[in-house]
Design a protein around this motif. Structure first.
Motif, short mmCIF file in Angstrom:
data_model
loop_
_atom_site.label_atom_id
_atom_site.label_comp_id
_atom_site.label_asym_id
_atom_site.label_seq_id
_atom_site.Cartn_x
_atom_site.Cartn_y
_atom_site.Cartn_z
N PHE A 235 -1.71 10.66 -6.16
CA PHE A 235 -0.79 9.51 -6.10
C PHE A 235 -1.30 8.49 -5.10
O PHE A 235 -1.60 8.83 -3.95
N VAL A 236 -1.40 7.25 -5.54
CA VAL A 236 -1.80 6.15 -4.67
C VAL A 236 -0.72 5.08 -4.72
O VAL A 236 -0.33 4.62 -5.80
N ASN A 237 -0.24 4.69 -3.57
CA ASN A 237 0.72 3.58 -3.48
C ASN A 237 0.01 2.34 -2.96
O ASN A 237 -0.57 2.36 -1.86
N ALA A 238 0.03 1.30 -3.73
CA ALA A 238 -0.47 0.00 -3.27
C ALA A 238 0.72 -0.91 -3.02
O ALA A 238 1.71 -0.84 -3.75
N THR A 239 0.63 -1.72 -1.99
CA THR A 239 1.77 -2.55 -1.61
C THR A 239 1.54 -4.00 -2.00
O THR A 239 0.48 -4.57 -1.73
N MET A 240 2.54 -4.58 -2.62
CA MET A 240 2.52 -5.99 -2.96
C MET A 240 3.55 -6.69 -2.06
O MET A 240 4.73 -6.73 -2.34
N GLY A 241 3.05 -7.20 -0.93
CA GLY A 241 3.91 -7.81 0.06
C GLY A 241 4.29 -6.80 1.14
O GLY A 241 5.39 -6.27 1.15
N THR A 242 3.35 -6.52 2.04
CA THR A 242 3.63 -5.54 3.10
C THR A 242 4.77 -6.04 3.98
O THR A 242 5.00 -7.24 4.13
N THR A 243 5.49 -5.10 4.58
CA THR A 243 6.72 -5.41 5.29
C THR A 243 6.50 -6.37 6.44
O THR A 243 7.37 -7.20 6.74
N VAL A 244 5.37 -6.30 7.11
CA VAL A 244 5.14 -7.13 8.29
C VAL A 244 4.34 -8.38 7.94
O VAL A 244 4.82 -9.50 8.06
N ALA A 252 -6.32 -4.54 -8.42
CA ALA A 252 -7.28 -4.31 -9.51
C ALA A 252 -8.38 -3.34 -9.06
O ALA A 252 -8.75 -2.42 -9.81
N GLU A 253 -8.88 -3.52 -7.86
CA GLU A 253 -9.93 -2.63 -7.34
C GLU A 253 -9.38 -1.23 -7.11
O GLU A 253 -10.05 -0.22 -7.39
N ILE A 254 -8.17 -1.15 -6.60
CA ILE A 254 -7.53 0.15 -6.37
C ILE A 254 -7.33 0.88 -7.69
O ILE A 254 -7.50 2.09 -7.80
N SER A 255 -6.97 0.11 -8.72
CA SER A 255 -6.76 0.71 -10.03
C SER A 255 -8.03 1.39 -10.55
O SER A 255 -7.96 2.48 -11.14
N HIS A 256 -9.17 0.76 -10.33
CA HIS A 256 -10.43 1.37 -10.78
C HIS A 256 -10.66 2.71 -10.09
O HIS A 256 -11.11 3.68 -10.72
N TRP A 264 -2.19 8.69 -10.16
CA TRP A 264 -1.09 7.80 -10.54
C TRP A 264 -1.10 6.61 -9.58
O TRP A 264 -1.06 6.77 -8.36
N LEU A 265 -1.13 5.40 -10.11
CA LEU A 265 -1.09 4.19 -9.28
C LEU A 265 0.31 3.59 -9.32
O LEU A 265 0.78 3.14 -10.36
N HIS A 266 0.93 3.58 -8.17
CA HIS A 266 2.26 2.99 -8.02
C HIS A 266 2.15 1.73 -7.18
O HIS A 266 1.40 1.69 -6.20
N ILE A 267 2.88 0.70 -7.56
CA ILE A 267 2.91 -0.55 -6.80
C ILE A 267 4.29 -0.71 -6.17
O ILE A 267 5.29 -0.79 -6.89
N SER A 293 3.36 2.61 -12.35
CA SER A 293 4.76 2.28 -12.03
C SER A 293 4.79 1.12 -11.05
O SER A 293 3.83 0.88 -10.30
N PHE A 294 5.91 0.42 -11.06
CA PHE A 294 6.04 -0.82 -10.28
C PHE A 294 7.48 -0.96 -9.82
O PHE A 294 8.42 -0.79 -10.62
N VAL A 295 7.69 -1.26 -8.55
CA VAL A 295 9.03 -1.48 -8.01
C VAL A 295 9.18 -2.92 -7.55
O VAL A 295 8.26 -3.48 -6.92
N VAL A 296 10.31 -3.52 -7.85
CA VAL A 296 10.63 -4.85 -7.35
C VAL A 296 12.10 -4.89 -6.99
O VAL A 296 12.94 -4.28 -7.65
#
Length: 501
Positions: A235-244, A252-256, A264-267, A293-296
């Motif tokens: 499981f890899v979590n990539a962040t779109m808009g880090t908290t700080v 895209a690079e992480i996906s590769h 599993w790549l989760h955003i 998977s993607f959370v917003v």
């Protein structure tokens, strides 16, 4: 208690509520409004033992309850003020307030379709629209959850039970898996790993670059090392808009890398996801990228009332039901029924979650979308981005007789981080954090605005360096104007003048 008069009572209450609430909002938006909240009235005495009888009366107080309502409002953080710049949300849009009230009127439970027919239909419709905007395949689907942390947990649990299916019956005794996430990721990923039975030792925090993005080379090295130890990097979590810093990991690079390891790549796009949905910054685009998977959270940048969070899953909700469902037939009666527009998804989606009762929160988002249109969300994202860039430019160019302004990093999204360094501390970097905390507390105690501070560790060459605390200003509300920004910078300088004369 006369249920036959419920409609009359509700009309009277909502009529008075509309008056009280609109007065509160109007007062809250005044420049002189207090932002941090002041406990008053009966609430101020709630901790006294002798107040028990008055706080919980045998006979109701009737219309005097509106005094309590006003006391609650007075003691609340004022999110309607443009100077509420404290956390990653702001005041809801007015239509969102109406939609929130509608949920209370309906009191539907979205765990079973027959208990919330319109809510269930709207949830699927909105989830599929979000999946379409993200460029997911047609089978993608999603659900709402009470916050991004809970949605992230469901993503991890789904990935775990998909990769290690025996865990559903035999538990974690033979499971050795590792979770990878950025060093700047939200702490909910660590909590999810604990809840899922992996423990904190199984969470690998991948270093970031100087602007807070995950180092993809380091990710691959660390996943190889995990594999060599016999621990599956699943499981890899990539962040779109880090908290700080508001950074977006190079997805895209992480996906590769994830495809290479079968992970599993989760955003986690809880905060930054709207940039992918309604923005035009290519750094946030995920079209054509394989994501599982993607959370917003529409309750953040998009102005939907708390709480409203979506988890979108590439393989559709059937994978969540297989991973998490138990098929409680006393509750979920349509196991053999199929939704008319789906070949494999039973209508009752509650079994695809770890809980049972569910609010139909998608209704809030959809009614706002219907009322304001797509352009409303597009403009909110664009304006927040524009305002953050202007704030960064002011910090970069502003001069002061009291000290100097220092930008931590160029804003990647809608969060601006900076120091104001009094001249007496110019050569004392170790004290910058203390000064930031003192100035921030001084401003917040004054009550006219709420600001926040934070700190991060950044990669400096081969070394990890801790930054002293700095001001973190998130831009979430369209009410944040040029005048608001100027007032914030002036308040910081004024605090420095008083604390560091």
């Amino acid at each position: 208690m006369d249920s036959d008069n419920a409609a009359v009572e509700l009309r009277e209450l909502l009529t008075e509520a509309a008056r009280v609430f609109s007065e509160y909002v109007q007062q809250s938006q005044q420049p002189s409004a207090h932002v941090s909240g002041r406990i008053q009235g009966a609430i101020a005495n709630a901790a006294q033992p002798e107040s028990d009888a008055s706080m919980f009366p045998d006979a109701g107080v009737g219309s005097r309850v509106w005094d309590d309502v006003r006391d609650v409002c007075a003691g609340a953080a004022n999110t309607w003020s443009s100077t509420f710049l404290y956390k990653l949300y702001a005041a809801p849009a007015p239509m969102g307030v109406v939609a929130e009230t509608l949920l209370a009127v309906l009191n539907n439970n979205a765990h079973v379709t027959r208990a919330a027919p319109s809510g269930a239909a709207i949830e699927r419709m909105v989830a599929r629209k979000l999946a379409q905007l993200l460029g997911f395949p047609s089978e993608a689907d999603g659900l709402t959850f009470p916050g991004g942390s809970y949605a992230n947990l469901h993503a991890l649990m789904t990935a775990r039970n998909t990769r290690f299916p025996d865990v559903r019956t035999r538990g974690m005794s033979n499971v050795r898996g590792a979770v990878f996430t950025s060093a700047h990721a939200h702490y909910s990923i660590d909590k999810a790993a604990v809840a899922a039975g992996f423990g904190l030792d199984s969470v690998v925090h991948v270093p970031t670059d100087a602007v807070g993005r995950m180092d993809v080379h380091q990710l691959r090295v660390l996943m190889l090392e995990s594999k060599a130890r016999g621990v599956e990097p699943f499981f890899v979590n990539a962040t779109m808009g880090t908290t700080v810093l508001g950074a977006c990991d190079p997805i895209a690079e992480i996906s590769h890398v994830c495809r290479e390891f079968g992970a599993w790549l989760h955003i986690d796009g809880s905060w930054g996801g709207p940039h992918a949905l309604f923005g035009n910054d290519p750094a946030f685009s995920v079209r054509g990228v394989h994501i599982d998977s993607f959370v917003v959270n529409p309750h953040k940048l998009l102005g939907v009332p708390l709480q409203c969070s979506f988890l979108i899953v590439r393989q559709g909700l059937s994978v969540m039901r297989r991973a998490l469902g138990l098929g409680a037939t006393y509750l979920f009666h349509d196991e053999q029924e199929k939704c008319r527009d789906s070949a494999d998804l039973p209508c009752d989606v509650g079994d695809a979650t770890l809980g049972c009762g569910r609010r139909p929160d998608a209704i809030k988002f959809w009614l706002m979308w219907r009322y304001y249109g797509t352009q409303y969300f597009t403009k909110r994202v664009a304006q927040a981005r524009s305002t953050s860039l202007r704030l960064a430019e002011l910090v970069r160019t502003r001069t002061s007789l009291l000290g100097r302004w220092v930008l931590v990093a160029e804003p990647a999204s809608t969060c601006v981080c900076f120091w104001f360094v009094p001249h007496s501390l110019d050569k004392k970097r170790s004290e910058w954090g203390i000064a930031t905390r003192r100035m921030c507390t001084h401003i917040n105690d004054a009550g006219s605005m709420l600001l926040d501070y934070a700190s991060v560790d950044v990669l400096d060459g081969n070394n990890v360096r801790a930054f002293p605390e700095f001001f973190r200003i998130p831009i979430n509300s369209p009410s944040v104007s040029n005048a608001t920004i100027d007032a914030v910078l002036h308040a910081i300088e004024s605090a420095a003048a008083e604390l560091y004369p």
